[in-house]
Design a protein around this motif. Structure first.
Motif: not given
Length: 249
Positions: A76-81
């Motif tokens: 579920k990780r998208t690399g959101c900052k």
């Protein structure tokens, strides 16, 4: 904005995330002399899932086989900052020193806010209700459907059927290897306080339960009235305890 503790600041950020349609979690921190001087709270979709190499060619046994059989689930990780940074002030409070609000994913719709993990939590009353349903041989999914029907919708329950199943799983893990002891103790207490209740058990040379018999007042009355016909059913088996369940009807 200042906070007295990191936990109060995180509760504030979780509420903000819930109203915005995303999840928040704690991230890295910096400490000095055992005191946290900097703390990061990030979006739950920050980073990426760690991949683990799985050998699907060579069959393994024992503990290694569990790695090969491990269920593969999408990340579920998208690399959101998106994140905020807390900094310690001279007054020993924490303030928000930096905010990055841009996300790289869509937000949860308002009508689905109740499905966010921060919104799903079993209350004590709900846990007690699930326990009572379990004693009546009503499973967690059926119990969830009953609560949904009574309260008028999925969003009125506050949890999902998976949360109910996880609660039941946690109870079973808590009981662990003491389930037989609990069953015997419960029946022996009934024998102590109910005059027409009978219960006998015996163990093998290793101290493991080998046989258990019980009969309450209603069972005895049924036998007295219908004792001319008795069914001896030994088809109920279990591999876990190597015991046979035999009801006399």
């Amino acid at each position: 904005m200042h906070f007295q503790s990191i936990d109060s600041a995180f509760n504030f950020y979780k509420k903000y995330a819930k109203l915005s349609g995303f999840e928040a979690r704690k991230h890295t921190q910096s400490s000095k002399n055992g005191v946290v001087i900097r703390k990061y709270f990030v979006c739950a979709k920050e980073g990426s899932a760690t991949s683990c190499a799985v050998d699907t060619v060579n069959d393994s046994v024992g503990a290694d086989k569990k790695l090969n059989d491990r269920r593969r689930r999408p990340s579920k990780r998208t690399g959101c900052k998106a994140h905020i940074r807390l900094s310690l002030t001279p007054k020993n409070t924490y303030r928000i020193s930096h905010v990055f609000e841009e996300h790289n994913h869509s937000f949860v719709d308002e009508e689905d806010y109740h499905l966010l993990a921060s919104s799903r939590k079993l209350t004590f009353t709900e846990e007690q209700l699930l326990s009572d349903f379990s004693e009546m041989n009503i499973g967690p999914v059926r119990a969830f459907n009953l609560m949904r029907k009574i309260r008028g919708g999925f969003d009125k329950v506050g949890v999902t059927s998976t949360d109910c199943k996880n609660f039941k799983r946690d109870i079973n893990l808590f009981i662990g290897e003491f389930d037989v002891d609990m069953a015997v103790q419960r029946l022996m207490k009934k024998k102590l306080y109910l005059p027409n209740f009978s219960c006998e058990f015996y163990c093998d040379e290793k101290g493991a339960l080998a046989g258990l018999f019980w009969a309450d007042e209603e069972m005895k009355l049924n036998y007295e009235v219908f004792g001319d016909v008795m069914s001896f059913d030994a088809t109920f088996r279990t591999n876990r305890y190597d015991l046979v369940f035999v009801p006399f009807t």
